[in-house]
Write an enzyme that holds these catalytic residues in place. Sequence first.
Site, PDB file in Angstrom:
ATOM      1  N   PRO A   1       0.873  -1.178   0.000  1.00 41.76           N
ATOM      2  CA  PRO A   1       0.000   0.000   0.000  1.00 41.76           C
ATOM      3  C   PRO A   1       0.912   1.230   0.000  1.00 41.76           C
ATOM      4  CG  PRO A   1      -0.023  -1.114   2.138  1.00 41.76           C
ATOM      5  CD  PRO A   1       0.974  -1.836   1.292  1.00 41.76           C
ATOM      6  N   ASP A  27       6.011   2.802   2.109  1.00 41.80           N
ATOM      7  CA  ASP A  27       5.198   1.600   2.300  1.00 41.80           C
ATOM      8  C   ASP A  27       4.365   1.810   3.558  1.00 41.80           C
ATOM      9  OD1 ASP A  27       4.207  -0.899   2.911  1.00 41.80           O
ATOM     10  OD2 ASP A  27       6.075  -1.973   2.446  1.00 41.80           O
ATOM     11  N   HIS A  28       3.064   1.928   3.367  1.00 37.97           N
ATOM     12  CA  HIS A  28       2.211   2.296   4.501  1.00 37.97           C
ATOM     13  C   HIS A  28       2.070   1.154   5.502  1.00 37.97           C
ATOM     14  CE1 HIS A  28      -0.283   4.873   6.687  1.00 37.97           C
ATOM     15  NE2 HIS A  28      -1.108   5.306   5.742  1.00 37.97           N
ATOM     16  N   ARG A  29       2.586  -0.016   5.164  1.00 37.49           N
ATOM     17  CA  ARG A  29       2.578  -1.091   6.157  1.00 37.49           C
ATOM     18  C   ARG A  29       3.624  -0.820   7.238  1.00 37.49           C
ATOM     19  NH1 ARG A  29       3.767  -6.106   2.433  1.00 37.49           N
ATOM     20  NH2 ARG A  29       5.324  -4.589   1.786  1.00 37.49           N
ATOM     21  N   ILE A  54       5.305   2.448   7.516  1.00 35.43           N
ATOM     22  CA  ILE A  54       5.455   3.871   7.821  1.00 35.43           C
ATOM     23  C   ILE A  54       4.068   4.488   7.965  1.00 35.43           C
ATOM     24  CG2 ILE A  54       6.319   6.071   6.918  1.00 35.43           C
ATOM     25  CD1 ILE A  54       8.631   4.215   7.247  1.00 35.43           C
TER      26      ILE A  54
END
Length: 550
Positions: free
Chosen positions: A346, A522-524, A526
């Site tokens: 994501p 990477d929203h996983r 950060i």
Amino acid sequence: MAIEKILVPDLGGAESVDVIEIAVAEGDRVEQEQSLVVLESDKATMDVPSTLAGVVKKVLVKEGDSVGEGSAIVELEVDESTGEKADAVESESKSKPTKKEQPAPTGVKQGPEKQKGKKSPVATTPEPQLQSIEVPDTGGDQAVEVIELSVKVGDQVQEGDALVVLESDKATMEVPAPAAGEITELKVVEGDKVSTGDVIAMISGVATQAAPPSKPAPSSTDEKQEPAQPKKPAQTESAPAASEAAAATGGEAHAGPAVRQLARELGVDLSKVPATGPRQRVLKDDVHAYVKNAFQNPQAGTAGGASIPVVPPVDFSKFGEIDQIKMSKIQKLTAANMQRAWINMPLVTQFDDADITDLEAFRKSLKAEGEKRGVKVTPVPFLIRAVATAIEQNPEFNRSLGADGEHFVQKKYIHIGVAVDTPRGLVVPVVRDADKKGIWQLSQELTELAQKARDGKLAPAEMQGACFTISSLGAAGGTGFTPIVNTPEVGILGVSRAEIRPVWNGSEFVPRQMLPLSLSYDHRAINGGDAGRFMTTLVALIGDIRRLLM
Ligand code: CAO
């Protein structure tokens, strides 16, 4: 019951090779020809088959050991029935020519057709002529598969250049050009099965002298050729999303026969398995971990995961003239890695502008000194250093997601990848310990790495280990873009073209040189807050580079 030692056979010139797999355990029953261990030189992997049937009493080597010809690898309690005292090396040498017996060192047959029935075709004329190139001795009767065509019709090749890559169930091997010339015809396509003596290509070039008649002709009427050259482990250049994982896997997974067999049995595409072995070889454990992960995280793997709708193929030639352009190895790797990153991650991109007016003034002041030192200082080395410091202050950006889905890997080193545009595609050399280096050194290293990248001379190690990547399109132009994170890194900085803009200073508009930055993450791993803080730090550091000293 006799105890026999099975020895490492003729290694075809290699002095020492690594044991990369042990295929049997103590107490196992083995049949003749069954694989005992897999060895790997810097050129090939090879199985060592048992020369006798019996029960393994002792395995005398372990993975990682280095062995040479004649080293004992297994102690075998030999079956009474088959147990005539066979010397393992002798026995092996029956199936493989010793150096003395080694046949003619050429895969070339003179003239347009294979000259059956003639033992000693000798060509001495130096004039260009058409020659057929045949599959050399593959070391067995079984057909082997053509897994890669390394040339196309019209290519000029030098003696020794790889033409095709063959794969048996025991090894991969390259068939080298026996002489320099032009490939005029390819007789095989990928997936074909071929055997010793089959014609694979035609080459037009200067004739080489064929084997002298005194050499033995082991097979019927045909001259036998030198055994095919083993294939080197894949040395692939890396692309923006092509860091170590990519180099290790891509379309060219590096794995021994037993691992390939396991992958086939489990229906695993080896090119998708992250490699942890030496020289980025895929190990059995890697395959098992991949399958486990695929079951635990269905979306991440192939087993049971949601499938992605395939874009149906279109016949574009129906609408007008087209060309087919073959993708380079790097382009294929880039495509695969971008796809993998895009599907898995994501991704969010955040934008900001940094004021580089003072940085630029300082950079320009370095010009004369740079000329003396022979170093050109562009804005990118400053960005490398500023990013390294921003990472130091915001360590979330120096993480990767652990393979088990339970941990972050927090790195304590700061290596920065820099995307370099080359004629072969994008590659990402890595500046190591960027937080510890000054601008002169960073400029020097960047210049050297970028040049090597353009010359196609980067070593795989120079493209591995990045924590974060910078992709600078500043020289090309544009006001912003959304770079894709180079997984398993968690952040990438896109840099666009700097321009002078009116900036409100609280009382008036002043002309300032502004550098557009885009930070993808990477929203996983950060959060938006982390990214906001990182960007603020970075913009402050770039805006006042004295802060880099603090
Ligand atoms: N704004 C304006 N000018 C810039 C700039 C920016 N952001 N960044 C660099 N420039 C200028 C340089 O100062 C230099 O100008 P002068 O010759 O007048 O001094 C000029 O542009 C050319 O720079 P360069 O490209 O030779 O060197 P660099 O250090 O800026 O970049 C490198 C090095 C390797 C990053 C670059 O050559 C490159 O390959 N960039 C492409 C990366 C890419 O394709 N990324 C996309 C990847 S997909 O995600």
